[in-house]
Scaffold this motif. Sequence first.
Motif, PDB file in Angstrom:
ATOM      1  N   GLY A 114      58.288  92.820  52.908  1.00 28.11           N
ATOM      2  CA  GLY A 114      57.666  94.133  52.928  1.00 28.11           C
ATOM      3  C   GLY A 114      56.171  94.147  52.726  1.00 28.11           C
ATOM      4  N   THR A 115      55.560  93.030  52.387  1.00 31.06           N
ATOM      5  CA  THR A 115      54.110  92.993  52.187  1.00 31.06           C
ATOM      6  C   THR A 115      53.404  92.906  53.536  1.00 31.06           C
ATOM      7  OG1 THR A 115      54.142  90.583  51.931  1.00 31.06           O
ATOM      8  CG2 THR A 115      54.342  91.911  49.931  1.00 31.06           C
ATOM      9  N   PRO A 116      52.210  93.493  53.657  1.00 28.27           N
ATOM     10  CA  PRO A 116      51.504  93.475  54.940  1.00 28.27           C
ATOM     11  C   PRO A 116      50.811  92.142  55.197  1.00 28.27           C
ATOM     12  CG  PRO A 116      50.202  94.644  53.313  1.00 28.27           C
ATOM     13  CD  PRO A 116      51.508  94.314  52.651  1.00 28.27           C
ATOM     14  N   LEU A 117      50.722  91.765  56.461  1.00 24.13           N
ATOM     15  CA  LEU A 117      49.968  90.573  56.854  1.00 24.13           C
ATOM     16  C   LEU A 117      48.480  90.839  56.690  1.00 24.13           C
ATOM     17  CD1 LEU A 117      49.710  87.758  58.333  1.00 24.13           C
ATOM     18  CD2 LEU A 117      49.571  89.103  60.459  1.00 24.13           C
ATOM     19  N   ALA A 170      44.364  88.797  56.187  1.00 25.49           N
ATOM     20  CA  ALA A 170      43.618  87.562  56.430  1.00 25.49           C
ATOM     21  C   ALA A 170      43.826  86.570  55.295  1.00 25.49           C
ATOM     22  CB  ALA A 170      42.136  87.884  56.599  1.00 25.49           C
ATOM     23  N   ALA A 171      43.989  87.065  54.077  1.00 23.62           N
ATOM     24  CA  ALA A 171      44.207  86.177  52.934  1.00 23.62           C
ATOM     25  C   ALA A 171      45.504  85.377  53.090  1.00 23.62           C
ATOM     26  CB  ALA A 171      44.234  86.981  51.641  1.00 23.62           C
ATOM     27  N   ASP A 172      46.515  86.006  53.686  1.00 21.57           N
ATOM     28  CA  ASP A 172      47.783  85.301  53.914  1.00 21.57           C
ATOM     29  C   ASP A 172      47.597  84.161  54.906  1.00 21.57           C
ATOM     30  OD1 ASP A 172      49.565  86.997  52.298  1.00 21.57           O
ATOM     31  OD2 ASP A 172      49.098  88.533  53.782  1.00 21.57           O
ATOM     32  N   VAL A 173      46.813  84.409  55.941  1.00 18.82           N
ATOM     33  CA  VAL A 173      46.554  83.374  56.939  1.00 18.82           C
ATOM     34  C   VAL A 173      45.774  82.226  56.317  1.00 18.82           C
ATOM     35  CG1 VAL A 173      45.440  82.860  59.148  1.00 18.82           C
ATOM     36  CG2 VAL A 173      46.618  85.051  58.817  1.00 18.82           C
ATOM     37  N   VAL A 174      44.769  82.570  55.503  1.00 19.68           N
ATOM     38  CA  VAL A 174      43.984  81.537  54.826  1.00 19.68           C
ATOM     39  C   VAL A 174      44.888  80.682  53.950  1.00 19.68           C
ATOM     40  CG1 VAL A 174      42.166  81.119  53.128  1.00 19.68           C
ATOM     41  CG2 VAL A 174      41.838  82.868  54.899  1.00 19.68           C
ATOM     42  N   ARG A 175      45.769  81.334  53.214  1.00 17.64           N
ATOM     43  CA  ARG A 175      46.672  80.608  52.309  1.00 17.64           C
ATOM     44  C   ARG A 175      47.568  79.641  53.093  1.00 17.64           C
ATOM     45  NH1 ARG A 175      49.468  84.515  50.994  1.00 17.64           N
ATOM     46  NH2 ARG A 175      48.209  85.258  49.245  1.00 17.64           N
ATOM     47  N   SER A 176      48.191  80.114  54.157  1.00 17.41           N
ATOM     48  CA  SER A 176      49.139  79.289  54.905  1.00 17.41           C
ATOM     49  C   SER A 176      48.444  78.109  55.573  1.00 17.41           C
ATOM     50  CB  SER A 176      49.860  80.135  55.957  1.00 17.41           C
ATOM     51  OG  SER A 176      50.704  81.093  55.354  1.00 17.41           O
ATOM     52  N   LEU A 177      47.330  78.366  56.242  1.00 19.69           N
ATOM     53  CA  LEU A 177      46.649  77.286  56.960  1.00 19.69           C
ATOM     54  C   LEU A 177      46.004  76.295  55.998  1.00 19.69           C
ATOM     55  CD1 LEU A 177      45.033  79.180  59.974  1.00 19.69           C
ATOM     56  CD2 LEU A 177      47.230  78.000  59.849  1.00 19.69           C
ATOM     57  N   THR A 178      45.476  76.782  54.885  1.00 17.54           N
ATOM     58  CA  THR A 178      44.874  75.883  53.904  1.00 17.54           C
ATOM     59  C   THR A 178      45.930  74.984  53.275  1.00 17.54           C
ATOM     60  OG1 THR A 178      43.103  77.460  53.435  1.00 17.54           O
ATOM     61  CG2 THR A 178      43.510  75.747  51.787  1.00 17.54           C
ATOM     62  N   ARG A 179      47.093  75.560  52.967  1.00 11.62           N
ATOM     63  CA  ARG A 179      48.179  74.756  52.403  1.00 11.62           C
ATOM     64  C   ARG A 179      48.573  73.649  53.387  1.00 11.62           C
ATOM     65  NH1 ARG A 179      51.975  75.815  48.285  1.00 11.62           N
ATOM     66  NH2 ARG A 179      53.326  73.981  48.078  1.00 11.62           N
ATOM     67  N   ALA A 180      48.635  73.959  54.662  1.00  6.96           N
ATOM     68  CA  ALA A 180      48.970  72.958  55.671  1.00  6.96           C
ATOM     69  C   ALA A 180      47.878  71.890  55.776  1.00  6.96           C
ATOM     70  CB  ALA A 180      49.179  73.631  57.019  1.00  6.96           C
ATOM     71  N   ALA A 181      46.624  72.320  55.756  1.00  2.96           N
ATOM     72  CA  ALA A 181      45.514  71.377  55.891  1.00  2.96           C
ATOM     73  C   ALA A 181      45.416  70.432  54.701  1.00  2.96           C
ATOM     74  CB  ALA A 181      44.205  72.141  56.062  1.00  2.96           C
ATOM     75  N   GLN A 182      45.882  70.878  53.535  1.00  2.22           N
ATOM     76  CA  GLN A 182      45.789  70.062  52.323  1.00  2.22           C
ATOM     77  C   GLN A 182      47.087  69.344  51.982  1.00  2.22           C
ATOM     78  OE1 GLN A 182      44.455  72.866  49.341  1.00  2.22           O
ATOM     79  NE2 GLN A 182      42.354  72.917  50.130  1.00  2.22           N
ATOM     80  N   ILE A 239      52.685  81.302  59.660  1.00  2.68           N
ATOM     81  CA  ILE A 239      52.084  82.125  58.606  1.00  2.68           C
ATOM     82  C   ILE A 239      53.206  82.784  57.801  1.00  2.68           C
ATOM     83  CG2 ILE A 239      50.446  83.949  58.093  1.00  2.68           C
ATOM     84  CD1 ILE A 239      49.292  81.462  59.612  1.00  2.68           C
ATOM     85  N   LEU A 240      53.250  82.508  56.498  1.00  4.25           N
ATOM     86  CA  LEU A 240      54.294  83.032  55.627  1.00  4.25           C
ATOM     87  C   LEU A 240      53.691  83.862  54.503  1.00  4.25           C
ATOM     88  CD1 LEU A 240      56.598  79.888  55.286  1.00  4.25           C
ATOM     89  CD2 LEU A 240      56.787  81.762  56.933  1.00  4.25           C
ATOM     90  N   ALA A 241      54.525  84.687  53.900  1.00  7.32           N
ATOM     91  CA  ALA A 241      54.105  85.542  52.791  1.00  7.32           C
ATOM     92  C   ALA A 241      53.787  84.713  51.558  1.00  7.32           C
ATOM     93  CB  ALA A 241      55.206  86.548  52.472  1.00  7.32           C
ATOM     94  N   PRO A 293      60.691  79.233  53.028  1.00 12.49           N
ATOM     95  CA  PRO A 293      60.515  80.280  54.042  1.00 12.49           C
ATOM     96  C   PRO A 293      61.519  81.424  53.955  1.00 12.49           C
ATOM     97  CG  PRO A 293      61.719  78.466  54.994  1.00 12.49           C
ATOM     98  CD  PRO A 293      61.402  78.068  53.561  1.00 12.49           C
ATOM     99  N   VAL A 294      62.489  81.365  53.031  1.00 11.62           N
ATOM    100  CA  VAL A 294      63.524  82.400  52.966  1.00 11.62           C
ATOM    101  C   VAL A 294      62.878  83.760  52.684  1.00 11.62           C
ATOM    102  CG1 VAL A 294      65.566  83.219  51.730  1.00 11.62           C
ATOM    103  CG2 VAL A 294      65.326  80.789  52.255  1.00 11.62           C
ATOM    104  N   GLY A 295      63.090  84.702  53.578  1.00 12.13           N
ATOM    105  CA  GLY A 295      62.561  86.054  53.412  1.00 12.13           C
ATOM    106  C   GLY A 295      61.058  86.152  53.438  1.00 12.13           C
ATOM    107  N   ALA A 296      60.382  85.197  54.061  1.00  8.15           N
ATOM    108  CA  ALA A 296      58.917  85.159  53.985  1.00  8.15           C
ATOM    109  C   ALA A 296      58.229  85.157  55.340  1.00  8.15           C
ATOM    110  CB  ALA A 296      58.469  83.930  53.189  1.00  8.15           C
ATOM    111  N   GLY A 297      58.984  85.281  56.439  1.00  6.71           N
ATOM    112  CA  GLY A 297      58.370  85.246  57.758  1.00  6.71           C
ATOM    113  C   GLY A 297      57.928  86.605  58.239  1.00  6.71           C
TER     114      GLY A 297
END
Length: 495
Positions: free
Chosen positions: A107-110, A112-124, A168-170, A181-185
């Motif tokens: 239920g949370t909105p997408l 830019a911070a969510d995108v930063v979090r997901s891509l940064t986690r992947a990059a690190q 990109i996940l919540a 990823p459960v309930g986070a897409g």
Amino acid sequence: MRIPTPLPALSLTAVAALLLTGCFAPDGEASDSSSERLRVVMMQPPRSGLSPLSDDAFKLSRWSTAETLVTLDANGDPQPALATSWRASGDAAWTFTLRKGVTFHDGTPLTAADVVRSLTRAAQAAPKPRILDGVELTVTAQGDKVKVVTAAPDPLLPQRLSSPQLSILAAKAYRGKTVNPVGAGTGAFVLKKVNGTSSATLDRNGAYWGGRPEAPGIDVRFVPDGTARAAALRSGEADIVESVPVSQAAMLDEDQITEVPMPRTNTLYLNTERGAFVDPALRAAARGAIDAEALVKGVYEGRADVAEGLLGPAIPWAEQRAGRTEPAAPGKPDGKAITIGTFTDRAELPEVAAALQQQLQQAGFTVKLEVREYAAIEADALAGKFDAFILSRATVLDSGDPAAYLYSDFASDGSFNLSQLADPAVDKALGKATKAASGPERRAAILAAESAVLNADAALPMLHERVIQGDSPRVVGSAKDPRERLLVTPDTYVK
């Protein structure tokens, strides 16, 4: 909007029934025959708890539960998904504008911070998702936009961001040590439950930004045994079955199977550094000796495509190739001894090796085979200890682009150069292809590089593989995706 010693046959069927009977309803609930939920059987169980930072990401993508900033079209060009547009904002920077009105499954909105979090986690991550091998990037939020800066210019960055491993996940997905990823897409179906390596349950996302999905949900079972998967479709226990073995396809009705060309080529790599195939004339003689059509008919039962080049029909623009423009004239083998290596992990490869042995011996070579498990033979193959090596090789990586495969396999400093090739003309063509901007310019450069490799006869492409997907005749709209990123889409349902 849509974004889109064998057991007797009877015993095998019984085993399949035991494996699959009653397994498609969520645990603790009775089956509801009127629910029209999709029953899907997949080959590989999760290996990393469905973490998107692993190959499990492709399951999340195939179920339309996790999404990326961009998707790829048939040509491998990027198309909008969670990002509606993007532009290069410097030699090594890209700015992406996010889609409005997207909410995560919690239920949370997408943002830019969510995108930063997901891509940064992947990059690190350690290890990184393979799409980011050799790529350093930083991600920052700029209002409703996201800026991605790479350490070096990267013309393929939008394509990289289409990889399911960069979904990109919540925020809730990142609260533990692993990504859950459960309930986070953001996708058309909400991942509700994962039962280890046995099953998963997904429900319709009624608030999906792309429109209401047709099916009320998906019940997934993981069944590694190919005979059991085919039996599930044949008996009506499954609606969609992933990767039906060639040996089982003939037992199914033709309207239950679809053969999907894969970006995977079965190739004979020739050692250009030592042994018989240092001589271009003997490489050409080997090329002339191979009867690829006989391999397709005999080993693959007609369920493969004779190769015209290294890139096959799963890449539509590959048909524009020039092919060999300067083929060498064949010489006489005169009993020259060669050793061909391959591995047992893919069941068809030893059969291909045996057939090739006969074909090359008829042409005048003396041929010895060496067949082991892949883990026990890879080091020797990379070290050039064989005169030739048979490999089933994926020709596009997660970016949908063949340039990385060509460079890895045929550049003089390539990391997977089984042919030990060091050809200035090939290196020059590959360098141009890897630096070209995406689109027509890059595709033309890739085909020119393919021609350079073919002219060298460093690798002899034999056939392009297909994957066989099974669908009940009642299924409408399942995806037949060569890259295996899509399977159930918002438009998939049981009639």
